[in-house]
Design a protein around this motif. Sequence first.
Motif, PDB file in Angstrom:
ATOM      1  N   THR A   1      31.889  46.774 -31.964  1.00  0.00           N
ATOM      2  CA  THR A   1      32.908  47.289 -32.683  1.00  0.00           C
ATOM      3  C   THR A   1      32.553  47.958 -34.157  1.00  0.00           C
ATOM      4  OG1 THR A   1      32.424  45.150 -33.897  1.00  0.00           O
ATOM      5  CG2 THR A   1      34.409  45.160 -32.340  1.00  0.00           C
ATOM      6  N   MET A   2      31.112  48.310 -34.157  1.00  0.00           N
ATOM      7  CA  MET A   2      30.676  49.155 -35.252  1.00  0.00           C
ATOM      8  C   MET A   2      30.381  50.558 -34.908  1.00  0.00           C
ATOM      9  SD  MET A   2      28.468  46.696 -37.314  1.00  0.00           S
ATOM     10  CE  MET A   2      26.815  46.604 -36.303  1.00  0.00           C
ATOM     11  N   ASN A   3      30.231  50.886 -33.576  1.00  0.00           N
ATOM     12  CA  ASN A   3      30.194  52.360 -33.090  1.00  0.00           C
ATOM     13  C   ASN A   3      31.606  52.977 -32.645  1.00  0.00           C
ATOM     14  OD1 ASN A   3      27.577  50.606 -32.332  1.00  0.00           O
ATOM     15  ND2 ASN A   3      26.870  52.367 -33.723  1.00  0.00           N
ATOM     16  N   LYS A   4      31.886  54.084 -33.122  1.00  0.00           N
ATOM     17  CA  LYS A   4      33.053  54.793 -32.508  1.00  0.00           C
ATOM     18  C   LYS A   4      32.190  55.798 -31.464  1.00  0.00           C
ATOM     19  CE  LYS A   4      36.770  55.558 -35.790  1.00  0.00           C
ATOM     20  NZ  LYS A   4      35.969  56.051 -36.879  1.00  0.00           N
ATOM     21  N   TYR A   5      31.230  56.070 -31.496  1.00  0.00           N
ATOM     22  CA  TYR A   5      30.609  57.236 -30.591  1.00  0.00           C
ATOM     23  C   TYR A   5      29.409  56.738 -29.756  1.00  0.00           C
ATOM     24  CZ  TYR A   5      33.942  60.066 -33.370  1.00  0.00           C
ATOM     25  OH  TYR A   5      34.907  60.617 -34.229  1.00  0.00           O
ATOM     26  N   GLY A   6      29.334  55.550 -29.728  1.00  0.00           N
ATOM     27  CA  GLY A   6      27.975  55.050 -29.009  1.00  0.00           C
ATOM     28  C   GLY A   6      28.500  55.115 -27.373  1.00  0.00           C
ATOM     29  N   ILE A   7      27.421  54.854 -26.667  1.00  0.00           N
ATOM     30  CA  ILE A   7      27.353  55.072 -25.205  1.00  0.00           C
ATOM     31  C   ILE A   7      26.852  53.949 -24.443  1.00  0.00           C
ATOM     32  CG2 ILE A   7      27.009  56.468 -23.071  1.00  0.00           C
ATOM     33  CD1 ILE A   7      26.972  58.988 -24.853  1.00  0.00           C
ATOM     34  N   LEU A   8      27.440  53.238 -23.791  1.00  0.00           N
ATOM     35  CA  LEU A   8      26.693  52.053 -23.021  1.00  0.00           C
ATOM     36  C   LEU A   8      26.176  52.552 -21.705  1.00  0.00           C
ATOM     37  CD1 LEU A   8      29.958  49.505 -22.781  1.00  0.00           C
ATOM     38  CD2 LEU A   8      27.448  48.954 -23.756  1.00  0.00           C
ATOM     39  N   LEU A   9      24.813  52.102 -21.582  1.00  0.00           N
ATOM     40  CA  LEU A   9      24.023  52.968 -20.636  1.00  0.00           C
ATOM     41  C   LEU A   9      24.253  52.377 -19.172  1.00  0.00           C
ATOM     42  CD1 LEU A   9      20.525  53.761 -21.958  1.00  0.00           C
ATOM     43  CD2 LEU A   9      22.561  55.026 -22.112  1.00  0.00           C
ATOM     44  N   ASN A  10      24.794  51.118 -18.995  1.00  0.00           N
ATOM     45  CA  ASN A  10      25.333  50.678 -17.814  1.00  0.00           C
ATOM     46  C   ASN A  10      26.299  51.595 -17.236  1.00  0.00           C
ATOM     47  OD1 ASN A  10      27.307  49.624 -19.316  1.00  0.00           O
ATOM     48  ND2 ASN A  10      27.303  47.391 -18.535  1.00  0.00           N
ATOM     49  N   GLU A  11      27.265  52.110 -18.058  1.00  0.00           N
ATOM     50  CA  GLU A  11      28.215  53.284 -17.886  1.00  0.00           C
ATOM     51  C   GLU A  11      27.894  54.203 -16.982  1.00  0.00           C
ATOM     52  OE1 GLU A  11      31.354  53.511 -20.562  1.00  0.00           O
ATOM     53  OE2 GLU A  11      31.902  51.400 -20.440  1.00  0.00           O
ATOM     54  N   LEU A  12      26.567  54.596 -17.367  1.00  0.00           N
ATOM     55  CA  LEU A  12      25.677  55.726 -16.752  1.00  0.00           C
ATOM     56  C   LEU A  12      25.191  55.328 -15.407  1.00  0.00           C
ATOM     57  CD1 LEU A  12      25.326  57.074 -20.108  1.00  0.00           C
ATOM     58  CD2 LEU A  12      25.124  58.748 -18.248  1.00  0.00           C
ATOM     59  N   GLY A  13      25.023  54.192 -15.233  1.00  0.00           N
ATOM     60  CA  GLY A  13      24.475  53.600 -14.042  1.00  0.00           C
ATOM     61  C   GLY A  13      22.964  53.498 -14.431  1.00  0.00           C
ATOM     62  N   PHE A  14      22.446  53.513 -15.518  1.00  0.00           N
ATOM     63  CA  PHE A  14      21.033  53.583 -16.251  1.00  0.00           C
ATOM     64  C   PHE A  14      20.312  52.199 -16.207  1.00  0.00           C
ATOM     65  CE2 PHE A  14      20.866  58.063 -18.588  1.00  0.00           C
ATOM     66  CZ  PHE A  14      21.049  58.258 -17.421  1.00  0.00           C
ATOM     67  N   ASP A  15      21.209  51.249 -15.889  1.00  0.00           N
ATOM     68  CA  ASP A  15      20.341  49.725 -16.124  1.00  0.00           C
ATOM     69  C   ASP A  15      19.574  49.390 -15.116  1.00  0.00           C
ATOM     70  OD1 ASP A  15      21.379  48.738 -18.576  1.00  0.00           O
ATOM     71  OD2 ASP A  15      22.763  47.418 -17.615  1.00  0.00           O
ATOM     72  N   GLU A  16      19.923  49.719 -13.801  1.00  0.00           N
ATOM     73  CA  GLU A  16      18.967  49.075 -12.722  1.00  0.00           C
ATOM     74  C   GLU A  16      17.780  49.785 -12.504  1.00  0.00           C
ATOM     75  OE1 GLU A  16      20.732  48.819  -8.644  1.00  0.00           O
ATOM     76  OE2 GLU A  16      22.105  47.497  -9.835  1.00  0.00           O
ATOM     77  N   GLU A  17      17.814  51.357 -12.697  1.00  0.00           N
ATOM     78  CA  GLU A  17      16.878  52.088 -12.491  1.00  0.00           C
ATOM     79  C   GLU A  17      16.058  52.528 -13.647  1.00  0.00           C
ATOM     80  OE1 GLU A  17      15.971  53.495  -9.355  1.00  0.00           O
ATOM     81  OE2 GLU A  17      17.604  52.567  -8.247  1.00  0.00           O
ATOM     82  N   PHE A  18      16.444  52.327 -14.665  1.00  0.00           N
ATOM     83  CA  PHE A  18      15.860  52.748 -16.011  1.00  0.00           C
ATOM     84  C   PHE A  18      15.772  51.413 -17.113  1.00  0.00           C
ATOM     85  CE2 PHE A  18      16.842  55.311 -20.226  1.00  0.00           C
ATOM     86  CZ  PHE A  18      15.541  55.188 -20.637  1.00  0.00           C
ATOM     87  N   ILE A  19      16.466  50.927 -17.719  1.00  0.00           N
ATOM     88  CA  ILE A  19      16.479  49.918 -18.744  1.00  0.00           C
ATOM     89  C   ILE A  19      15.991  48.645 -18.124  1.00  0.00           C
ATOM     90  CG2 ILE A  19      17.453  48.559 -20.579  1.00  0.00           C
ATOM     91  CD1 ILE A  19      17.736  51.640 -20.956  1.00  0.00           C
ATOM     92  N   THR A  20      16.141  48.138 -17.147  1.00  0.00           N
ATOM     93  CA  THR A  20      15.915  46.621 -16.373  1.00  0.00           C
ATOM     94  C   THR A  20      14.218  46.951 -15.962  1.00  0.00           C
ATOM     95  OG1 THR A  20      17.772  46.098 -15.632  1.00  0.00           O
ATOM     96  CG2 THR A  20      16.110  45.079 -14.829  1.00  0.00           C
ATOM     97  N   PRO A  21      13.789  47.905 -15.417  1.00  0.00           N
ATOM     98  CA  PRO A  21      12.177  48.358 -15.243  1.00  0.00           C
ATOM     99  C   PRO A  21      11.427  48.289 -16.637  1.00  0.00           C
ATOM    100  CG  PRO A  21      13.515  49.800 -14.133  1.00  0.00           C
ATOM    101  CD  PRO A  21      14.408  48.937 -14.574  1.00  0.00           C
ATOM    102  N   LEU A  22      12.283  49.204 -17.540  1.00  0.00           N
ATOM    103  CA  LEU A  22      11.560  49.222 -18.842  1.00  0.00           C
ATOM    104  C   LEU A  22      11.224  47.960 -19.522  1.00  0.00           C
ATOM    105  CD1 LEU A  22      10.651  51.488 -20.901  1.00  0.00           C
ATOM    106  CD2 LEU A  22      13.030  51.411 -21.981  1.00  0.00           C
ATOM    107  N   ARG A  23      12.307  47.316 -19.438  1.00  0.00           N
ATOM    108  CA  ARG A  23      12.178  45.891 -20.227  1.00  0.00           C
ATOM    109  C   ARG A  23      11.053  45.101 -19.316  1.00  0.00           C
ATOM    110  NH1 ARG A  23      14.716  41.443 -18.706  1.00  0.00           N
ATOM    111  NH2 ARG A  23      16.276  42.398 -17.777  1.00  0.00           N
ATOM    112  N   GLU A  24      11.260  44.789 -17.987  1.00  0.00           N
ATOM    113  CA  GLU A  24      10.730  43.868 -17.373  1.00  0.00           C
ATOM    114  C   GLU A  24       9.060  44.202 -17.510  1.00  0.00           C
ATOM    115  OE1 GLU A  24      12.346  43.449 -13.584  1.00  0.00           O
ATOM    116  OE2 GLU A  24      13.722  42.211 -14.207  1.00  0.00           O
TER     117      GLU A  24
END
Length: 311
Positions: free
Chosen positions: A133-156
């Motif tokens: 609720t604090m950002n009007k202009y932020g972007i959720l990365l799962n909406e770009l399909g970036f979770d599976e290929e990018f963020i999850t492996p980066l985290r793990e």
Amino acid sequence: MESESRNSHHYVCKCFYTDNIYLKQYDIHVSYETRAQFRKQYLALLNKKGCVSEKQFSDVCSQDEYLSPEFRELVNLCVTGNHGIDDVIQKVLSLSAERVYSFPVFTMEFCNKLIEELTNFENGECPKGRPNTMNKYGILLNELGFDEEFITPLREKFLNPIAQKLYPDWCGQMLDSHRAFVVKYKLSEDLDLGYHYDNAEVTLNVSLGKEFTGGALFFGDMRTERKKTPTYSECEHKPGTGLIHRGQHMHGALPIESGERYNLIIWMRASSVRNYLCPMCNNKPELVVVKGDGDGFTDNTNRVVNVCTVY
Ligand SMILES: O=C(O)CCC(=O)C(=O)O
Ligand SMILES: [Fe+2]
């Protein structure tokens, strides 16, 4: 039963980070620690399989080359040998705020490409959710399909080993989900971010650019340890570089003064701790089923509260 699941950690073997990496194009499994080791060990085999030019070899190596070399060295230090927290702290920059560290994460080439992708997405027609609720202009990365290929492996593969060393007391060894988004600040849009704590056990905040002045992060006390005279320190952003901190460490962002600032935020969560205490309300969580990924709680008990949620 309950105490068993409370205490049961999940582990991977150290080799997960370096061994048995499958190269689909050449149908082989390899180990990769450094480019030099990889070249020595696999160049002849890769040649036989049709990887003959230097460009093809570089493409094979470049799977992780969006990460800065210093970051890969830091992760290597965390996963090899028996290095303790002090060894890791020596490799990172300790900032003025307590237990806030910074280290290079991405190459600038990658940061620029990511901003380009984000800008295309922003200019597109798709309906967009906002990170919080604090950002009007932020972007959720799962909406770009970036979770599976990018963020999850980066985290793990890369962030868990670092968090495990730096924040064992904040479940750094048990991070099992995340919420990743990009925040954006610009003079005609969002300028700053109010003082808050994150819905996370550990947060990584990476500056992606572009060029800007102002916009430093400021840190105060831990949420549960508010002091009579609050602590205050500022930490500047540097493109390509990440800041890591405890999610419950209160912080905000000062107003941007010029330019545009994009930061990738990864709120990392440990279900093993939040299943017992919600970090936002400080009570035992009352689980509500939602569409999508939720906030990192898992249901061990099948006790779910039946309420309507607004999406
Ligand atoms: O603006 C920033 O860099 C901080 C963003 C942040 O703290 C958050 O979104 O939780
Ligand atoms: Fe935050």
